[in-house]
Design a protein around this motif. Structure first.
Motif, PDB file in Angstrom:
ATOM      1  N   ALA A 291       5.497  24.183  11.664  1.00 46.27           N
ATOM      2  CA  ALA A 291       5.270  23.264  12.326  1.00 46.27           C
ATOM      3  C   ALA A 291       4.500  23.588  13.605  1.00 46.27           C
ATOM      4  O   ALA A 291       3.528  22.723  14.121  1.00 46.27           O
ATOM      5  CB  ALA A 291       6.482  22.494  12.648  1.00 46.27           C
ATOM      6  N   GLY A 292       4.834  24.849  14.038  1.00 46.31           N
ATOM      7  CA  GLY A 292       4.225  25.250  15.188  1.00 46.31           C
ATOM      8  C   GLY A 292       2.636  25.653  15.471  1.00 46.31           C
ATOM      9  O   GLY A 292       1.956  25.170  16.432  1.00 46.31           O
ATOM     10  N   ALA A 293       2.146  26.028  14.485  1.00 48.75           N
ATOM     11  CA  ALA A 293       0.881  26.597  14.364  1.00 48.75           C
ATOM     12  C   ALA A 293      -0.081  25.607  14.646  1.00 48.75           C
ATOM     13  O   ALA A 293      -1.040  25.823  15.426  1.00 48.75           O
ATOM     14  CB  ALA A 293       0.747  27.222  12.905  1.00 48.75           C
ATOM     15  N   PRO A 294      -0.188  24.240  14.114  1.00 48.81           N
ATOM     16  CA  PRO A 294      -1.086  23.364  14.193  1.00 48.81           C
ATOM     17  C   PRO A 294      -0.791  22.734  15.824  1.00 48.81           C
ATOM     18  O   PRO A 294      -1.888  22.341  16.134  1.00 48.81           O
ATOM     19  CB  PRO A 294      -1.163  22.595  13.191  1.00 48.81           C
ATOM     20  CG  PRO A 294       0.386  22.598  12.514  1.00 48.81           C
ATOM     21  CD  PRO A 294       0.856  24.078  12.849  1.00 48.81           C
ATOM     22  N   ILE A 295       0.313  22.428  15.947  1.00 47.69           N
ATOM     23  CA  ILE A 295       0.696  21.741  17.125  1.00 47.69           C
ATOM     24  C   ILE A 295       0.299  22.523  18.444  1.00 47.69           C
ATOM     25  O   ILE A 295      -0.381  21.782  19.329  1.00 47.69           O
ATOM     26  CB  ILE A 295       2.171  21.438  17.121  1.00 47.69           C
ATOM     27  CG1 ILE A 295       2.581  20.309  16.283  1.00 47.69           C
ATOM     28  CG2 ILE A 295       2.477  20.665  18.400  1.00 47.69           C
ATOM     29  CD1 ILE A 295       4.177  20.247  16.097  1.00 47.69           C
ATOM     30  N   VAL A 296       0.300  23.887  18.413  1.00 47.95           N
ATOM     31  CA  VAL A 296      -0.083  24.541  19.484  1.00 47.95           C
ATOM     32  C   VAL A 296      -1.443  24.320  19.901  1.00 47.95           C
ATOM     33  O   VAL A 296      -1.981  24.291  20.939  1.00 47.95           O
ATOM     34  CB  VAL A 296       0.268  26.018  19.545  1.00 47.95           C
ATOM     35  CG1 VAL A 296      -0.673  26.792  18.514  1.00 47.95           C
ATOM     36  CG2 VAL A 296       0.401  26.582  20.937  1.00 47.95           C
ATOM     37  N   ASN A 297      -2.346  24.315  18.863  1.00 50.10           N
ATOM     38  CA  ASN A 297      -3.973  23.926  19.101  1.00 50.10           C
ATOM     39  C   ASN A 297      -3.964  22.440  19.455  1.00 50.10           C
ATOM     40  O   ASN A 297      -5.041  22.445  20.608  1.00 50.10           O
ATOM     41  CB  ASN A 297      -4.713  24.045  17.630  1.00 50.10           C
ATOM     42  CG  ASN A 297      -4.641  25.705  17.290  1.00 50.10           C
ATOM     43  OD1 ASN A 297      -5.567  26.545  17.993  1.00 50.10           O
ATOM     44  ND2 ASN A 297      -4.212  26.204  16.503  1.00 50.10           N
ATOM     45  N   VAL A 298      -3.301  21.762  19.174  1.00 52.43           N
ATOM     46  CA  VAL A 298      -3.407  20.129  19.594  1.00 52.43           C
ATOM     47  C   VAL A 298      -3.244  20.188  21.244  1.00 52.43           C
ATOM     48  O   VAL A 298      -3.764  19.713  22.004  1.00 52.43           O
ATOM     49  CB  VAL A 298      -2.483  19.169  18.896  1.00 52.43           C
ATOM     50  CG1 VAL A 298      -2.551  17.995  19.683  1.00 52.43           C
ATOM     51  CG2 VAL A 298      -3.104  19.256  17.386  1.00 52.43           C
ATOM     52  N   VAL A 299      -2.009  20.927  21.649  1.00 53.27           N
ATOM     53  CA  VAL A 299      -1.489  20.980  22.938  1.00 53.27           C
ATOM     54  C   VAL A 299      -2.535  21.740  23.832  1.00 53.27           C
ATOM     55  O   VAL A 299      -3.034  21.198  24.825  1.00 53.27           O
ATOM     56  CB  VAL A 299      -0.209  21.675  22.967  1.00 53.27           C
ATOM     57  CG1 VAL A 299       0.216  22.033  24.386  1.00 53.27           C
ATOM     58  CG2 VAL A 299       0.979  20.854  22.450  1.00 53.27           C
ATOM     59  N   SER A 300      -3.350  22.937  23.114  1.00 47.75           N
ATOM     60  CA  SER A 300      -4.122  23.629  23.750  1.00 47.75           C
ATOM     61  C   SER A 300      -5.407  22.567  24.237  1.00 47.75           C
ATOM     62  O   SER A 300      -6.079  22.652  25.053  1.00 47.75           O
ATOM     63  CB  SER A 300      -4.695  24.671  23.058  1.00 47.75           C
ATOM     64  OG  SER A 300      -5.740  25.367  23.527  1.00 47.75           O
ATOM     65  N   ASP A 301      -5.860  21.864  23.310  1.00 48.92           N
ATOM     66  CA  ASP A 301      -6.887  20.930  23.418  1.00 48.92           C
ATOM     67  C   ASP A 301      -6.709  19.907  24.391  1.00 48.92           C
ATOM     68  O   ASP A 301      -7.273  19.522  25.353  1.00 48.92           O
ATOM     69  CB  ASP A 301      -7.422  20.480  22.126  1.00 48.92           C
ATOM     70  CG  ASP A 301      -8.062  21.310  21.154  1.00 48.92           C
ATOM     71  OD1 ASP A 301      -8.468  22.142  21.599  1.00 48.92           O
ATOM     72  OD2 ASP A 301      -8.121  21.018  19.665  1.00 48.92           O
TER      73      ASP A 301
END
Length: 430
Positions: A291-301
């Protein structure tokens, strides 16, 4: 050629060019095949933990030989990993990815035919060489076949599927072993690999935009290809952002690997938890990472920043590890949430790949990614083995708590590394 045929050929060529565009249908097909490769090889790796006792009995091996075979895989993988990315940069995904799938397939069949230690060691070595192209290769293809702004998200999704495979892999393999013996199971893995090799040969191409670069990227006349590879690695290593991103990713994922595969279940068993409950905790950690791997990139953007999501995420991961290690003996219920949190916040390590890829020219994405991934597994191996040397033979809860302080301490080092990364404005994925 008649006018009609000419028009038809022009139309067909126009469709083909449009079809092979960055982010188009062929891009998704290539990415899906690369992700399937990663999930499949993770299943084989997970399967070794399940079938190794049967291999030991059938081949008449000692537990020391079984452990040495696992170490051989780690050593070969760590060494080859650094070169796999440079080779992808130098020659492109075709035919290297198909060769990598073929090597893992051969390794699976060698596993199935294990009758002595030499065969098992050879199987581990061949598997490690092929597997070293898996995760990095999937990231490389995502970076080449999709827009640069989507690199982190696509790589994060690869980690999501790989983590899901790790979470459900062992239960599925155990269920399969109820109907198959271990040799038949590994033959099934190998047979699937044959099909995957054919699909890679037929469909995995270098993206059109990269064709001229790849043609120029081959060995220069009079220059040894190995010299070029070492030069690419040296160029990547000399970039301080690549080095710092490798530290932040390596400490985060390394601790996740150590907790999710060994120390999390062990410390819970030391608290009196059942082995089945400890297994559930392991699965929850991997589901959290999924769950965290793709979400952190969304947050980063959204934040238009790489370092700050990485910094806060890694700090929260360290806090969750501390709570798992030092919480009261009655904290089994809280462990369910905390193990998921460890994996979820460990998703921050994916920003290390993104930072490294954005810090180098496009032709060095593979080299930079391989450096980050190699450091991840090196630190993971150290965080698995070093606490082992600090524990007595009959360890109790207090012994684990005295030895495992190293894990959150190393993760905090990764957070500090993130602070030293100077970043430019981040363009969010569209």
């Amino acid at each position: 050629m008649s006018t009609g045929h000419t028009a038809y050929a022009h139309g067909a060529n126009k469709w083909f060019v449009g079809h092979r565009k960055i982010g188009g249908p062929e891009a998704w097909l290539v990415w899906v095949l690369a992700t399937v490769f990663v999930v499949w090889l993770f299943a084989i790796q997970t399967g070794y933990a399940v079938v190794s006792p049967d291999i030991q009995v059938t081949a008449g091996l000692s537990i020391a030989q079984i452990g040495l075979a696992a170490s051989i895989y780690t050593w070969v993988f760590a060494v080859v990993q650094f070169f796999s990315g440079a080779l992808l940069d130098r020659f492109g995904s075709r035919p290297l990815m198909a060769i990598a799938v073929a090597l893992v397939t051969i390794g699976a069949f060698l596993y199935a035919g294990t009758t002595n230690f030499a065969t098992l060691a050879l199987a581990q070595s061949v598997l490690a060489i092929g597997s070293s192209f898996g995760f990095v290769g999937a990231g490389y293809l995502g970076g080449k076949w999709f827009e640069a702004a989507k690199y982190g998200l696509m790589f994060g999704l690869v980690q999501t599927f790989a983590s899901l495979g790790s979470a459900v892999g062992q239960p599925l393999i155990l269920a399969a072993l109820a109907s198959l013996n271990w040799q038949q199971l590994l033959v099934a893995f190998g047979t699937f690999g044959v099909i995957l090799v054919v699909l890679f040969v037929l469909f995995v191409r270098n993206p059109p935009a990269e064709q001229p670069a790849l043609a120029d990227a081959g060995p220069a006349q009079g220059e040894n290809v190995f010299r070029q590879i070492f030069r690419d690695l040296g160029t990547s290593f000399s970039n301080y952002k690549v080095d710092l991103s490798a530290i932040l990713a390596g400490t985060s994922f390394g601790a996740m690997l150590a907790v999710g595969t060994l120390w999390g279940p062990r410390i819970m068993e030391a608290r009196g938890a059942e082995t089945s409950f400890a297994t559930i905790l392991t699965a929850l950690a991997w589901l959290g990472l999924a769950a965290g791997a793709p979400i952190v990139n969304v947050v980063s953007d959204k934040w238009r920043s790489r370092k700050w999501p990485a910094f806060y995420g890694i700090l929260l991961q360290a806090l969750a590890i501390i709570l798992v290690i030092y919480m009261p003996r009655e904290g089994n219920g809280a462990a369910l949430i905390l193990m998921f949190a460890i994996g979820f916040f460990a998703g921050s390590h994916m920003l290390g790949f993104t930072i490294a890829a954005e810090a180098v020219p496009g032709r060095l994405i593979g080299s930079a990614s391989a450096i980050v991934n190699g450091v991840c597994f090196i630190i993971g191996g150290l965080l698995t083995s070093i606490p082992s040397a600090m524990l007595p033979d009959e360890a109790v809860l207090a012994d684990y708590q005295a030895a495992l302080w190293l894990l959150p301490a190393v993760v905090v080092v990764g957070a500090v590394a993130a602070l030293f990364i100077r970043e430019d404005a981040v363009v969010p994925a569209t």
